[in-house]
Scaffold this motif. Structure first.
Motif, PDB file in Angstrom:
ATOM      1  N   ALA A  89       0.842  -1.199   0.000  1.00 18.45           N
ATOM      2  CA  ALA A  89       0.000   0.000   0.000  1.00 18.45           C
ATOM      3  C   ALA A  89       0.880   1.253   0.000  1.00 18.45           C
ATOM      4  O   ALA A  89       0.628   2.208  -0.748  1.00 18.45           O
ATOM      5  N   CYS A  90       1.932   1.238   0.828  1.00 19.95           N
ATOM      6  CA  CYS A  90       2.811   2.417   0.900  1.00 19.95           C
ATOM      7  C   CYS A  90       3.505   2.648  -0.447  1.00 19.95           C
ATOM      8  O   CYS A  90       3.649   3.778  -0.917  1.00 19.95           O
ATOM      9  N   TRP A  91       3.912   1.557  -1.065  1.00 20.66           N
ATOM     10  CA  TRP A  91       4.568   1.678  -2.370  1.00 20.66           C
ATOM     11  C   TRP A  91       3.614   2.305  -3.384  1.00 20.66           C
ATOM     12  O   TRP A  91       3.953   3.243  -4.107  1.00 20.66           O
ATOM     13  N   GLN A  92       2.384   1.783  -3.422  1.00 15.55           N
ATOM     14  CA  GLN A  92       1.405   2.339  -4.376  1.00 15.55           C
ATOM     15  C   GLN A  92       1.166   3.813  -4.134  1.00 15.55           C
ATOM     16  O   GLN A  92       1.083   4.610  -5.065  1.00 15.55           O
ATOM     17  N   ILE A  93       1.041   4.164  -2.873  1.00 16.35           N
ATOM     18  CA  ILE A  93       0.813   5.581  -2.542  1.00 16.35           C
ATOM     19  C   ILE A  93       1.980   6.429  -3.035  1.00 16.35           C
ATOM     20  O   ILE A  93       1.793   7.519  -3.581  1.00 16.35           O
ATOM     21  N   SER A  94       3.187   5.904  -2.858  1.00 14.45           N
ATOM     22  CA  SER A  94       4.351   6.694  -3.254  1.00 14.45           C
ATOM     23  C   SER A  94       4.387   6.895  -4.774  1.00 14.45           C
ATOM     24  O   SER A  94       4.965   7.852  -5.263  1.00 14.45           O
ATOM     25  N   HIS A 133       9.895   3.936   9.303  1.00  9.18           N
ATOM     26  CA  HIS A 133      10.702   3.560   8.134  1.00  9.18           C
ATOM     27  C   HIS A 133       9.842   3.668   6.857  1.00  9.18           C
ATOM     28  O   HIS A 133      10.255   4.291   5.872  1.00  9.18           O
ATOM     29  N   LEU A 134       8.658   3.083   6.899  1.00  9.79           N
ATOM     30  CA  LEU A 134       7.813   3.107   5.693  1.00  9.79           C
ATOM     31  C   LEU A 134       7.370   4.523   5.339  1.00  9.79           C
ATOM     32  O   LEU A 134       7.290   4.888   4.165  1.00  9.79           O
ATOM     33  N   MET A 135       7.089   5.324   6.348  1.00  3.96           N
ATOM     34  CA  MET A 135       6.661   6.699   6.060  1.00  3.96           C
ATOM     35  C   MET A 135       7.793   7.471   5.375  1.00  3.96           C
ATOM     36  O   MET A 135       7.585   8.172   4.386  1.00  3.96           O
ATOM     37  N   HIS A 136       9.000   7.310   5.920  1.00  3.23           N
ATOM     38  CA  HIS A 136      10.143   7.985   5.289  1.00  3.23           C
ATOM     39  C   HIS A 136      10.352   7.452   3.867  1.00  3.23           C
ATOM     40  O   HIS A 136      10.705   8.212   2.968  1.00  3.23           O
TER      41      HIS A 136
END
Ligand code: ADP
Ligand code: MG
Length: 471
Positions: free
Chosen positions: A155-160, A182-185
């Protein structure tokens, strides 16, 4: 000897560099007169064992800096080093440690993306200069994916890749040390790398709160505060549980939130618990948190822990035998920060003493980390509160209340002591778990108990009894 750079940098000649980076940050976050008066005169003394000691010009300078910037400085050190940190401000003419700033190489050891100096900034387009303050190690590449975090990671990757267009907001929750920051950064890096004009804002909820209070207290123009947060293209707000019970800041955050979502901007929120269990959080915020994607990071499996150790060892160019990976991963089960800490320590000792990192060697040098007096290292603050309340026969709510009777105050300080010893929470996080007390109260309480264990048989008895309850 050169392979464990972050560890060595923290241990040795880095206080000056560290303070330099902090000054740079504070310069951006505060007004000029305040910076000149309070921050500029500070000198670095030492940085050892995650304790940063800085020297202020005089008593008044020290008190002001402690009150107004103490928390922010600790937060910056933690962000830069990735470890829990403490700050001590002394007065007098201190001898700064080491020579000033060599080295880009040393600076990189902090894992921080150094902001360009003002001179460098003149040479680059204005928008590009607004590089977000992110830990350079916290990227997608360096994140090990396992069953516990696979969903969150994707999900984080897609958002990025498409900020504001897939899941909005994203609410990310999980226990301490499991990779939320870590994921947020990582999202921040990815967005900024792809699109340098993006205004990526990473902020801890604590800093957001302090910023807000500072603006209200000093009558600074709110437009400046609004500009800082409402003009973000991507707002990453960490540890939202810190806002619990802070109704005015919540209200301000609600308006920030709606302004951003309405403008199609991306918000990512992290928390140590799911939205519905955030006691003291306004209902409208809870329901907004849940309106996008809510994803959790669970405890990593043994295989994931081993994979993380292997990756970290690879990054240090060390060939760590599998049996040693399993030995450590078997004993540190739910906190990746602690897993990393064990490895860094093992490699440092092995490096310094030129001994290969065998199981026997690991058992010796990690004895106190892995098995301190038999207490599980992964004990949570909730378990500590509950054991201490049981022992003193008081309720959780009394412990968290402002009550200052001797028994309740002692119980509270014992929680602070155990939380310091056996969790990875920062002083501020412990304070927020204990009814929003500030970091210096926690530091003072924990140190008081450490001293009293030796002097006061009553406290000694309480601590050893509670240790047994926590086993
Ligand atoms: P949290 O914010 O959840 O408390 P952090 O993001 O600060 O945890 O992570 C703690 C440490 O563990 C950091 O150094 C981070 O790089 C590392 N870490 C956490 N999860 C992973 C992972 N899946 N792969 C690699 N490193 C990880
Ligand atoms: Mg975090």
């Amino acid at each position: 000897m050169g392979r464990i750079l972050p560890f060595k940098c923290m241990q040795t000649h880095n206080a000056t560099d560290l303070l330099e980076i902090i000054k740079q940050q504070l310069c951006e976050q505060t007004n000029r007169p305040k910076y000149e008066l309070l921050i500029k005169p500070l000198n670095a003394v030492s940085f050892d064992d995650n304790l940063l000691v800085i020297a202020a010009a005089n008593e008044m300078n020290r008190n002001w800096v402690q009150d107004q910037f103490g928390d922010i400085i600790v937060e910056l050190v933690e962000l830069i080093t990735g470890k829990r940190a403490e700050l001590r401000i002394v007065t007098g003419r201190a001898v700064p440690d080491g020579s000033p700033a060599g080295p880009e190489q040393d600076r990189e050891g902090f894992g921080l993306d150094i902001l360009p100096s003002p001179a460098e900034q003149d040479d680059i387009p204005l928008r590009q200069a607004a590089k977000p303050l992110l830990n350079s190690r916290y990227t997608f590449n360096e994140f090990v994916v396992g069953a516990n975090n696979q969903f969150c990671y994707s999900a984080c990757w897609q958002i990025s890749q498409r900020p504001g267009q897939s899941y909005n907001p994203m609410f990310l929750y999980g226990g301490v040390g499991l990779g939320k920051t870590h994921l947020m950064h990582a999202i921040g890096h990815e967005v900024w790398n792809k699109q340098r004009a993006s205004n990526v804002v990473y902020v801890s909820s604590e800093k957001f709160t302090n910023d807000f209070i500072e603006h209200v207290r000093t009558g600074k123009r709110m437009s400046e505060f609004h500009r800082r947060y409402r003009q973000a293209d991507v707002l990453l707000i960490d540890d939202i549980q810190f806002l619990c019970g802070k109704s005015e800041t919540q209200s301000e955050f609600f308006h920030t939130f709606t302004a951003l979502v309405e403008a199609g901007k991306q918000i990512i929120i992290s928390s140590d618990r799911p939205p519905r269990t955030l006691k003291g959080m306004e209902e409208r915020l809870i329901s907004h948190f849940s309106m996008g994607l809510v994803a959790d990071i669970a405890d990593p499996s043994l295989e994931t822990r081993v994979a993380i150790l292997r990756q970290k060892a690879r990054q240090e160019n060390v060939n760590l035998p599998d049996e040693v990976c399993y030995f450590i991963a078997d004993r540190v089960t739910s906190n990746i920060r602690e897993l990393e800490g064990a490895l860094v320590r093992l490699l440092a000792f092995s490096d310094f003493s030129s001994s290969p990192p065998t199981i026997e060697f690991a058992a010796r040098v990690l004895a106190d980390i892995l098995d301190t007096s038999g207490i599980r290292r992964e004990v949570s603050i909730r378990q500590i509160i509950s054991a201490v309340c049981d022992y003193f026969n008081i309720s959780d709510s009394l412990l968290l209340s402002p009550n200052r009777s001797k028994r309740v105050a002692q119980a509270r300080m014992i929680v602070m002591y155990f939380a310091r010893e056996f969790t990875n929470l920062t002083l501020s996080q412990i304070g927020s778990e204990l009814g929003n007390r500030d970091h210096s109260t926690v530091s003072h309480g924990a140190s008081k108990i450490t001293a009293e264990i030796v002097e006061d048989p009553y406290i000694e008895q309480a601590v050893s009894q509670i240790s047994r309850m926590l086993k």
